[in-house]
Structure formats: structure tokens, C-alpha cells
Design an enzyme around this catalytic site. Sequence first.
Site, PDB file in Angstrom:
ATOM      1  N   GLY A   1      19.259 -62.485  57.150  1.00 31.87           N
ATOM      2  CA  GLY A   1      20.368 -63.121  56.449  1.00 31.87           C
ATOM      3  C   GLY A   1      19.954 -63.925  55.221  1.00 31.87           C
ATOM      4  O   GLY A   1      20.797 -64.493  54.530  1.00 31.87           O
TER       5      GLY A   1
ATOM      6  N   ASP B   1       2.099 -44.400  65.072  1.00 30.73           N
ATOM      7  CA  ASP B   1       0.902 -44.268  65.907  1.00 30.73           C
ATOM      8  C   ASP B   1       0.509 -45.601  66.537  1.00 30.73           C
ATOM      9  O   ASP B   1       0.589 -45.783  67.747  1.00 30.73           O
ATOM     10  CB  ASP B   1      -0.269 -43.763  65.059  1.00 30.73           C
ATOM     11  CG  ASP B   1      -0.210 -42.261  64.860  1.00 30.73           C
ATOM     12  OD1 ASP B   1       0.483 -41.597  65.646  1.00 30.73           O
ATOM     13  OD2 ASP B   1      -0.847 -41.758  63.931  1.00 30.73           O
TER      14      ASP B   1
ATOM     15  N   GLU C   1       2.037 -39.389  62.873  1.00 32.14           N
ATOM     16  CA  GLU C   1       2.608 -40.640  62.361  1.00 32.14           C
ATOM     17  C   GLU C   1       3.903 -40.471  61.540  1.00 32.14           C
ATOM     18  O   GLU C   1       4.945 -40.991  61.882  1.00 32.14           O
ATOM     19  CB  GLU C   1       1.539 -41.336  61.499  1.00 32.14           C
ATOM     20  CG  GLU C   1       2.003 -42.528  60.704  1.00 32.14           C
ATOM     21  CD  GLU C   1       2.361 -43.720  61.564  1.00 32.14           C
ATOM     22  OE1 GLU C   1       1.581 -44.059  62.454  1.00 32.14           O
ATOM     23  OE2 GLU C   1       3.432 -44.313  61.337  1.00 32.14           O
TER      24      GLU C   1
HETATM   25  N1  COA Z   1     -12.052 -30.551  77.604  1.00 37.80           N
HETATM   26  C1  COA Z   1     -11.408 -29.382  77.433  1.00 37.80           C
HETATM   27  N2  COA Z   1     -10.291 -29.247  76.715  1.00 37.80           N
HETATM   28  C2  COA Z   1      -9.810 -30.358  76.104  1.00 37.80           C
HETATM   29  C3  COA Z   1     -10.440 -31.620  76.232  1.00 37.80           C
HETATM   30  C4  COA Z   1     -11.615 -31.682  77.029  1.00 37.80           C
HETATM   31  N3  COA Z   1     -12.263 -32.839  77.214  1.00 37.80           N
HETATM   32  N4  COA Z   1      -9.725 -32.501  75.525  1.00 37.80           N
HETATM   33  C5  COA Z   1      -8.706 -31.832  74.965  1.00 37.80           C
HETATM   34  N5  COA Z   1      -8.743 -30.529  75.314  1.00 37.80           N
HETATM   35  C6  COA Z   1      -7.819 -29.472  74.953  1.00 37.80           C
HETATM   36  C7  COA Z   1      -6.431 -29.701  75.512  1.00 37.80           C
HETATM   37  O1  COA Z   1      -6.389 -29.384  76.870  1.00 37.80           O
HETATM   38  C8  COA Z   1      -5.616 -28.757  74.653  1.00 37.80           C
HETATM   39  O2  COA Z   1      -5.718 -27.441  75.168  1.00 37.80           O
HETATM   40  P1  COA Z   1      -4.428 -26.514  75.473  1.00 37.80           P
HETATM   41  O3  COA Z   1      -3.693 -26.406  74.188  1.00 37.80           O
HETATM   42  O4  COA Z   1      -5.045 -25.241  75.936  1.00 37.80           O
HETATM   43  O5  COA Z   1      -3.610 -27.178  76.502  1.00 37.80           O
HETATM   44  C9  COA Z   1      -6.374 -28.779  73.325  1.00 37.80           C
HETATM   45  O6  COA Z   1      -7.606 -29.468  73.582  1.00 37.80           O
HETATM   46  C10 COA Z   1      -5.683 -29.427  72.183  1.00 37.80           C
HETATM   47  O7  COA Z   1      -5.012 -30.617  72.566  1.00 37.80           O
HETATM   48  P2  COA Z   1      -3.760 -31.096  71.710  1.00 37.80           P
HETATM   49  O8  COA Z   1      -3.277 -32.387  72.243  1.00 37.80           O
HETATM   50  O9  COA Z   1      -2.766 -29.987  71.637  1.00 37.80           O
HETATM   51  O10 COA Z   1      -4.447 -31.363  70.273  1.00 37.80           O
HETATM   52  P3  COA Z   1      -3.981 -30.898  68.822  1.00 37.80           P
HETATM   53  O11 COA Z   1      -5.080 -31.304  67.927  1.00 37.80           O
HETATM   54  O12 COA Z   1      -3.573 -29.483  68.769  1.00 37.80           O
HETATM   55  O13 COA Z   1      -2.668 -31.796  68.542  1.00 37.80           O
HETATM   56  C11 COA Z   1      -1.483 -33.889  68.323  1.00 37.80           C
HETATM   57  C12 COA Z   1      -2.817 -33.133  68.157  1.00 37.80           C
HETATM   58  C13 COA Z   1      -1.727 -35.339  68.043  1.00 37.80           C
HETATM   59  C14 COA Z   1      -0.442 -33.333  67.343  1.00 37.80           C
HETATM   60  C15 COA Z   1      -0.963 -33.699  69.772  1.00 37.80           C
HETATM   61  O14 COA Z   1      -1.971 -34.076  70.669  1.00 37.80           O
HETATM   62  C16 COA Z   1       0.288 -34.495  70.073  1.00 37.80           C
HETATM   63  O15 COA Z   1       1.402 -34.137  69.670  1.00 37.80           O
HETATM   64  N6  COA Z   1       0.138 -35.589  70.825  1.00 37.80           N
HETATM   65  C17 COA Z   1       1.250 -36.415  71.259  1.00 37.80           C
HETATM   66  C18 COA Z   1       1.787 -37.273  70.157  1.00 37.80           C
HETATM   67  C19 COA Z   1       0.738 -38.126  69.510  1.00 37.80           C
HETATM   68  O16 COA Z   1       0.075 -38.914  70.132  1.00 37.80           O
HETATM   69  N7  COA Z   1       0.673 -38.015  68.186  1.00 37.80           N
HETATM   70  C20 COA Z   1      -0.046 -38.943  67.360  1.00 37.80           C
HETATM   71  C21 COA Z   1      -1.460 -38.724  67.289  1.00 37.80           C
HETATM   72  S1  COA Z   1      -2.112 -40.079  66.397  1.00 37.80           S
END
Ligand code: COA
Length: 469
Positions: A291, A211, A182
Site C-alpha cells: 500500500g 528452484d 526454473e
Molecule cells: N543411477 C542410475 N540412474 C540414475 C541415477 C543413479 N544414481 N540418478 C538418476 N538416474 C536416472 C533416473 O533414474 C532417470 O532415468 P529414467 O528416465 O530411465 O527414469 C534419469 O537418470 C534422468 O533423470 P531425470 O530426472 O529425468 O533427469 P533429466 O536431466 O532428464 O531432467 C529435470 C532434469 C530437472 C528437468 C527433471 O529431473 C525434473 O523435471 N525434475 C523435477 C522438477 C525439478 O526439480 N526441476 C528443477 C530442477 S532445478
Amino acid sequence: MAKSKKQKSRTKAESKKVVKLKSKKLAAKANGLPKPSSKPYGKDGKALTGVRILDFTHVQSGPTCTQLLGYMGADVIKVERPGVGDITRTQLRDVKGQDSLYFTMLNGNKRSITIDSKHPQGKRVLDALIKTCDVLVENFAPGALDRMGLTWEHIHKLNPRMIVASVKGFGPGPYEDCKVYENVAQCAGGSASTTGFREGPPLVTGAQIGDSGTGLHVAWGIVCALYQRMRTGRGQKVLCAMQDGVLNLARVKLRDQQRLKVGPLSEYSQFGEGVPFGKAVPRAGNDSGGGQPGWILKCKGWESDPDAYIYFITQAPVWGEICDLIGKPQWKTDPDYATPPARLPKLKQIFATIEEWTMTKTKFEVMDICNKVDIPVGPILSMKEIAEEKSLRDTGTVVEVDHPGRGKYLTVGNPVKMSDSITEVERSPLLGEHTDEILKDVLGFKAAEIAEIKNSGALSAPKKEEKAA
Ligand code: COA
């Protein structure tokens, strides 16, 4: 004169032709739409009845989008990691061992299925879901969907009609691979640099414009893609970067950036204070963005109540009414105060005088008095006041929902009201609550297939995670 049998049948054929022609004309007029439903309003399904969403979202931005689609009647199937689920289920918990408000308030009107998307049998279930859903929504980190094998090519081959919608932090460019939350988006989208007081640091806002704001943008993109699909028959990619979503909401500040080239921003109080402008749009405190000058003023009780304030707008057409209310009738004709340009350099002093009056009244008294004479004002409502506000409950904007684990909680219902698509807010699902039902009823797997998939471990938490828990 009586008609012969031949004449009669000719008349029938002719009248059939006329009816056909008429209905053709009507159909053309209706743009190919079916004839208007005869059912009472609100009784003929919902806006998105029949649309099925494969919801691969987590945290806030994506879940906001799919919850809104669920409010509109879409069947939202949320895919969660076995044993873990959406990370927000356990974040900021207020009831021990139960899904948090963070999760429950963003995941109403959804069904939950647990699938390990990297397990071969998990992929089998996902492929089956892709074939039966209309939209896949995801907000994983950049590249995560591809790493699961769910590339656009793979999805499109299985289901050319599928719309694939994504939220990412940044669009293509130098930051496209970054993970974003966010406040990062608020900062990168131009909101933080233009929020706060000039003398202070940049500020983020409480409203989750990065978000929830981006979730809203994506929901709009999805509905547009569904509409276009009716014509083209094919799905498409829908992307909204959080930076772009925030900038869209901060567009008036990009307006001001361009105005700066031709001179100072006269409606900013900094202008009246004689403080020179720099090269970029400054923070403008509580100045109004439009304005009509406005400011937040103290009301009765401000010394002990942090929310005893009102936003007061000195809209030009009601300047006379304002002068009468605050006991300054002479300002109506005084050339130093009578016109908006004359008032601009004195806004600080004018608002200080109005505040002397608002401080003698509660924010609700100011609201009542001002609204009677069309002066636009807005009480600063606390979240406590909003939670208790009867009219918001009556309209379904604030809804109480019952949850089997945590009991009753408040959530925000559908902020958009429609006369033929009535929102019924449902509680959020428990982790994997609908796994069996989806495998059987949505995907049509036979009992033996379900057993095979389940025994493979693709739908349950890996053993080591169970031990760690
Ligand atoms: N089964 C197996 N693996 C799963 C899964 C499932 N059902 N769901 C998620 N995963 C895995 C993903 O494949 C990923 O694995 P990888 O890194 O090997 O590819 C892993 O979980 C983590 O996913 P990720 O999205 O990287 O989560 P994170 O907690 O590290 O990051 C965010 C969180 C929000 C920072 C990131 O998802 C992001 O930048 N998203 C886009 C922007 C966004 O929406 N941000 C606002 C969030 S409110």
C-alpha cells in the site's frame, strides 16, 4: 522433639512422593520435553542433529533443500550416478576439470556416495540406506523414482518412519508429467505475467524463486513431517510443485486479481496515468506491491554505473520529511499532495521530482540521509558490492570456503540465524568422496561385502562411459 526412626523414614517416603508429584507436574507443564540443557547456547548440537537425509537430488531445487537441512545439522548423504554425478558438477564450469560453482554453492554440508540405482547391488545399498535414513528427498522427473523400484510402498515397507519428499514441476493435473526448470515455473506460477513493464513482454526474475524457492518450501515441509512423526511414529509423503511454490510467493498478485473485480488498482502507476485495466493483473514495473507507493530512482553516477539507483518508498507517515528533503515543503499542506489518495494520480510526477534530488546524491548518500528521518529506501546493490560487503561476511551470510580442487570460493551461508544451532558451512563433497565411509560406518557392511558390491560395478562408472570420457 527428636523424631523416632519410624517417623523419620515416613517423612522420607512422604517427601519422595512430593518430589515425584512435583516433577510430574513440571513434566506436564513442559509438554513432555526434556529439562532445558545446561550447556552453553550453540554447544548442544544443532537443530537437526541426529536426522539423516538420503539425498537423491540434482540441479538446483532439491539441492537447495538438502543444503539448508545440512546447514541445520542433518547428516546429508547425496547419492550420485557413478562417473557422472549431479549434472551441475560440469555445468557453467569456471575452473577446468573442477566442480563448478553451480554445484559447489548448492551442495555444501553433504557427503557424496556413488550408486547405480538400477544395478541389483546398487539397490541393495539403497535399501540399506533407506532403513537407516529419516528422509528421502528427490527431484527427479515424474515417475523416475518409481522406475528405479523406489516406490512409496517399497520404501514404506522397509522403513515406515521414512519421510519421502519430492519436488516436481506441477502437481496432479494436466501437466503433471512435464519436466520443469526454473523459468518454466516462474511463468506457470504467475510471476512472469506480473513482472516487467506494462509495455514490454513478461519477465523472469533473477532470484530463483522456482528452484531455490521450492527447495525452501520442501525443507519446511520436511521439518513439519519430522515434527508430526514424533507424535505418529510414521513417515509421510511431502510434495511441493514448483508452480505452487512460485504462486505462494506471488500471492499478492492473486490478491490483486480479485480486487480487480471491484475496480482499478489505484496503487498501480497505470491508474494515475489513466490507462484502463484489462481482465488480468498487469505488469507493474517497479511499483511497490503493497500500500506504500515506491519506485526505482536514478542516483549520482547512473550514466555510467548500471546499479546507481535506489528504491524509494513514499511512506505516508514520513511524507513531510520527504517534502522537506526534496525542497517541496509546500506539498505538505497542498491538498493536491498532502494525502495519499490525492497523490495516487500524480505518482509519476512526484517520483520524477524526488529523482531530481536523488540524482544529486550517490545511492549510499540517499540511504544515509533518508534513514536518519525514517524514510524507507533501498540501494540497488550489485553482486560485486554484495560479494565485498563486510557486514554480510561478518554474519556468515556470505562465506568463503576452501575446496581441494578449485581453491577458495564464495557461497551463501545460512540465511536463518539461530542462537542454539550455529551453522558451520562446509565445502561440497567430491564425487563419491564418502562412498567407503558410508558403506562401512553408516551401513556397517563388512570388508568382504564392500568388496563384493564394488566388484559388481554398482558403485563405479560403466566401462563404456569411461571410454567416452
Ligand atoms: N543411477 C542410475 N540412474 C540414475 C541415477 C543413479 N544414481 N540418478 C538418476 N538416474 C536416472 C533416473 O533414474 C532417470 O532415468 P529414467 O528416465 O530411465 O527414469 C534419469 O537418470 C534422468 O533423470 P531425470 O530426472 O529425468 O533427469 P533429466 O536431466 O532428464 O531432467 C529435470 C532434469 C530437472 C528437468 C527433471 O529431473 C525434473 O523435471 N525434475 C523435477 C522438477 C525439478 O526439480 N526441476 C528443477 C530442477 S532445478
